[in-house]
Design a protein around this motif. Sequence first.
Motif, PDB file in Angstrom:
ATOM      1  N   GLY A  58       0.803  -1.212   0.000  1.00  0.00           N
ATOM      2  CA  GLY A  58       0.000   0.000   0.000  1.00  0.00           C
ATOM      3  C   GLY A  58       0.838   1.265   0.000  1.00  0.00           C
ATOM      4  O   GLY A  58       2.040   1.255  -0.300  1.00  0.00           O
ATOM      5  N   ASN A  59       0.181   2.364   0.396  1.00  0.00           N
ATOM      6  CA  ASN A  59       0.836   3.670   0.429  1.00  0.00           C
ATOM      7  C   ASN A  59       0.177   4.490   1.531  1.00  0.00           C
ATOM      8  O   ASN A  59      -1.050   4.568   1.603  1.00  0.00           O
ATOM      9  N   ASP A  60       0.978   5.084   2.393  1.00  0.00           N
ATOM     10  CA  ASP A  60       0.417   5.853   3.507  1.00  0.00           C
ATOM     11  C   ASP A  60      -0.274   7.136   3.050  1.00  0.00           C
ATOM     12  O   ASP A  60      -0.933   7.805   3.852  1.00  0.00           O
ATOM     13  N   GLN A  61      -0.161   7.466   1.785  1.00  0.00           N
ATOM     14  CA  GLN A  61      -0.889   8.605   1.244  1.00  0.00           C
ATOM     15  C   GLN A  61      -2.283   8.201   0.757  1.00  0.00           C
ATOM     16  O   GLN A  61      -3.076   9.053   0.364  1.00  0.00           O
ATOM     17  N   HIS A  62      -2.552   6.912   0.809  1.00  0.00           N
ATOM     18  CA  HIS A  62      -3.850   6.414   0.382  1.00  0.00           C
ATOM     19  C   HIS A  62      -4.917   6.665   1.449  1.00  0.00           C
ATOM     20  O   HIS A  62      -4.634   7.175   2.541  1.00  0.00           O
ATOM     21  N   ARG A  63      -6.149   6.229   1.142  1.00  0.00           N
ATOM     22  CA  ARG A  63      -7.289   6.462   2.039  1.00  0.00           C
ATOM     23  C   ARG A  63      -7.498   5.345   3.052  1.00  0.00           C
ATOM     24  O   ARG A  63      -8.371   5.453   3.910  1.00  0.00           O
ATOM     25  N   GLY A  64      -6.743   4.250   2.938  1.00  0.00           N
ATOM     26  CA  GLY A  64      -6.928   3.141   3.869  1.00  0.00           C
ATOM     27  C   GLY A  64      -8.103   2.253   3.517  1.00  0.00           C
ATOM     28  O   GLY A  64      -8.632   1.556   4.378  1.00  0.00           O
ATOM     29  N   THR A  65      -8.521   2.256   2.246  1.00  0.00           N
ATOM     30  CA  THR A  65      -9.621   1.404   1.801  1.00  0.00           C
ATOM     31  C   THR A  65      -9.064   0.086   1.264  1.00  0.00           C
ATOM     32  O   THR A  65      -7.843  -0.089   1.138  1.00  0.00           O
TER      33      THR A  65
END
Length: 361
Positions: A58-65
């Motif tokens: 993932g990426n910590d800039q994502h929304r966590g979905t």
Amino acid sequence: MTRRVAGTALTLALLVTPLLGCTDEEPVTAAPTPVPTVTPTPKIPTSRNLVRYVSPTGNDQHRGTLEEPWRTLAYALGRIYAGQVLFVRGGEYHENLDHVSLHSGTEGKPITVLPYPGESPVLVGSMSLNRPNYWLIDNLDVTGDPSSAHPPRFMVKLIGGRSWTWENSEFRDTGSRANVLITGFGVDEPAGFDFSGNCLHGLPDPPTKSTNLFLGTMHSGAHGTVARNTIFNEDDQPNLRIGSGAGAPNRVNVIRNTIYHGSLGIDVRGRPHRVKIIRNVVGGSTAPAQIRFHLGLPHGTSVNNNVAVDAAQLLRPEVRKIVHGTGNLVLSGNPKFVDTSRCDGFRSDLDALIPYGAVGQ
């Protein structure tokens, strides 16, 4: 760590909704029934906004979905709130989480951390959690990072908190003083903690002094349970340390654990207050007695209805004079465990062990 059926069923429910021969040391008497620890009860989210995801890809800039998961546990654990569930995707997370700032859950809205169904997440590194309140962590394994030249003093450190649970996980191969430390905060934390169904093993070689599970200083209002854990090591180290010269725990029930091999089963120091050691299997260590109390009279601490296996004695005679205990047994022979090098290898065909330890009835 072998995934438990109950945990998997809970995970699926949470995911589907938002997406759609012996000698007696003492006469055998019944042990007092421990007061159960109040632990968070996970609730099925009714909104997709209550479910978050983290993945090694993932990426910590994502929304966590699910489609856009976060990347690190350090980021994800600090961004979930009361009533939310964090699903941890399988794979390795190479991180050292140092005093992560946690949001608090509530009795009706705990914070829940679960593996994604059918997957096995592992934290390779260390984790220090400060005051988790109404948190449930299930099936999140932690292993030491062999590439770390200077590992933290404790691989997993749990400080204070209220009504938290960490269960069904494997903690192994620390390079420092303990696989897991549970210690106090203020005068009444941790309160109502539950550390259960876990497996702890793999310690560094001496001269590094280490232990699998270390219960540290806790004051008068603290209380909790350590139950049905499998704790073992092949090294010359103690398995469970209760207290130290700096202080000891308060009102902890150590119930139905299997503790095997090492230099000592349970090492009790620092005059613990009202610690109850009940129905554990302890044995196979190199020590003459499987539970050792250092100098000083423990306050209300008792050792009841435990069984020592592959051992000459559970407690030294002089200790039995000062520590309250009844119903403790010694099985001097081989306990006939399936495989003492594996977390799931501590089942025995001996009927005498059925009422005791992590895998008994």
